[in-house]
Design a protein around this motif. Structure first.
Motif, short mmCIF file in Angstrom:
data_model
loop_
_atom_site.label_atom_id
_atom_site.label_comp_id
_atom_site.label_asym_id
_atom_site.label_seq_id
_atom_site.Cartn_x
_atom_site.Cartn_y
_atom_site.Cartn_z
N VAL A 74 0.87 -1.18 0.00
CA VAL A 74 0.00 0.00 0.00
C VAL A 74 0.91 1.23 0.00
CG1 VAL A 74 -1.81 1.24 1.22
CG2 VAL A 74 -1.75 -1.28 1.30
N PRO A 75 1.02 1.94 -1.14
CA PRO A 75 2.00 3.02 -1.25
C PRO A 75 1.80 4.15 -0.23
CG PRO A 75 0.77 2.75 -3.31
CD PRO A 75 0.27 1.73 -2.35
N GLU A 76 0.56 4.44 0.10
CA GLU A 76 0.29 5.53 1.05
C GLU A 76 0.75 5.18 2.47
OE1 GLU A 76 -2.38 3.92 -0.63
OE2 GLU A 76 -2.12 5.22 -2.36
N GLN A 77 1.06 3.93 2.71
CA GLN A 77 1.47 3.49 4.05
C GLN A 77 2.91 2.98 4.05
OE1 GLN A 77 -1.50 0.70 5.41
NE2 GLN A 77 -3.16 2.11 4.95
N ALA A 78 3.72 3.51 3.15
CA ALA A 78 5.12 3.08 3.03
C ALA A 78 6.05 4.21 3.47
CB ALA A 78 5.42 2.70 1.60
N ASP A 79 7.14 3.81 4.07
CA ASP A 79 8.17 4.77 4.47
C ASP A 79 9.48 4.01 4.60
OD1 ASP A 79 9.27 7.22 5.26
OD2 ASP A 79 8.96 6.77 7.37
N THR A 80 10.56 4.67 4.27
CA THR A 80 11.88 4.11 4.47
C THR A 80 12.71 5.15 5.19
OG1 THR A 80 11.76 2.76 2.49
CG2 THR A 80 13.95 3.18 3.37
N VAL A 81 13.34 4.73 6.26
CA VAL A 81 14.23 5.59 7.02
C VAL A 81 15.66 5.14 6.74
CG1 VAL A 81 14.93 6.35 9.31
CG2 VAL A 81 12.50 5.96 8.81
N GLY A 96 19.18 1.03 7.28
CA GLY A 96 17.94 1.70 7.64
C GLY A 96 16.83 0.75 7.98
N GLU A 97 15.61 1.26 7.85
CA GLU A 97 14.42 0.48 8.17
C GLU A 97 13.33 0.78 7.14
OE1 GLU A 97 12.38 -0.46 12.26
OE2 GLU A 97 11.70 1.51 11.55
N ILE A 98 12.73 -0.30 6.62
CA ILE A 98 11.60 -0.20 5.71
C ILE A 98 10.33 -0.36 6.53
CG2 ILE A 98 10.41 -1.29 3.76
CD1 ILE A 98 13.21 -2.40 2.96
N ARG A 99 9.34 0.47 6.24
CA ARG A 99 8.03 0.36 6.88
C ARG A 99 7.01 0.24 5.76
NH1 ARG A 99 9.40 5.49 10.74
NH2 ARG A 99 11.12 4.47 11.83
N GLN A 100 6.30 -0.89 5.71
CA GLN A 100 5.38 -1.17 4.62
C GLN A 100 4.10 -1.79 5.14
OE1 GLN A 100 5.69 -0.46 1.45
NE2 GLN A 100 7.74 -0.86 0.67
N THR A 101 3.10 -1.85 4.28
CA THR A 101 1.85 -2.56 4.57
C THR A 101 1.58 -3.51 3.41
OG1 THR A 101 0.97 -0.72 5.84
CG2 THR A 101 -0.63 -2.34 5.03
N ALA A 102 1.39 -4.78 3.73
CA ALA A 102 1.10 -5.80 2.71
C ALA A 102 -0.30 -5.57 2.16
CB ALA A 102 1.21 -7.19 3.32
N ARG A 103 -0.42 -5.45 0.86
CA ARG A 103 -1.71 -5.20 0.24
C ARG A 103 -2.68 -6.37 0.46
NH1 ARG A 103 -3.11 -1.44 -3.49
NH2 ARG A 103 -0.96 -1.03 -4.11
N ASN A 104 -2.21 -7.61 0.36
CA ASN A 104 -3.12 -8.77 0.43
C ASN A 104 -3.66 -9.04 1.83
OD1 ASN A 104 -0.58 -9.75 1.36
ND2 ASN A 104 -1.14 -11.83 0.78
#
Length: 146
Positions: A74-81, A96-104
């Motif tokens: 979900v692109p709106e819920q993605a962030d990378t630090v 760093g750290e990836i912050r994502q949300t799985a679409r499925n």
């Protein structure tokens, strides 16, 4: 890119392009014969829920990788630090750290990462990713089970 382009400049351009999300523009920074590896167990490569997880070797593969990531998150819920970029000649390590949300599944996850890149003649020739594969796998697993 010019032959005189520095490793740091290529890495910073890569991170900027990843942030804008255009797989084709990102792939332009990769050499046609890039060494691309992920630290996932080989039996897990290319699974239905995480098709971007596999070794790659071409510029088209790089574009497909970033396209699949976008498609399955979900692109709106993605962030990378990005915490650090370490440069040693042609080599760079991005931490760093990836912050994502799985679409499925709708589950979010955080994954610490180290990205080892090698830049030669202004293009990326090595892309090795070390990340928390368990966090990613759990976010995409049906019913939260692996």
């Amino acid at each position: 890119m010019e032959l005189s382009t520095t490793t740091r400049a290529v890495v910073q351009e890569l991170l900027q392009r990843i942030g804008t999300g255009s797989p084709e523009r990102i792939a332009e920074l990769y050499a046609e014969g890039a060494d691309w590896k992920l630290n996932w167990p080989a039996a897990e490569h290319g699974r239905v829920a995480t098709p971007w997880i596999r070794h790659r070797s071409t510029r088209a593969d790089a574009a497909a990788h970033f396209g699949a990531i976008a498609e399955h998150h979900v692109p709106e819920q993605a962030d990378t630090v990005v915490e650090r970029i370490l440069i040693d000649g042609d080599h760079a390590v991005v931490l760093g750290e990836i912050r994502q949300t799985a679409r499925n599944t709708g589950r979010d996850y955080r994954s610490r990462f180290a990205l080892h890149l090698t830049v030669e003649r202004g293009l990326i020739t090595r892309h090795h990713v070390y990340e928390d594969s368990l966090a990613v796998a759990q976010a995409f697993a049906d019913g939260g089970n692996m």
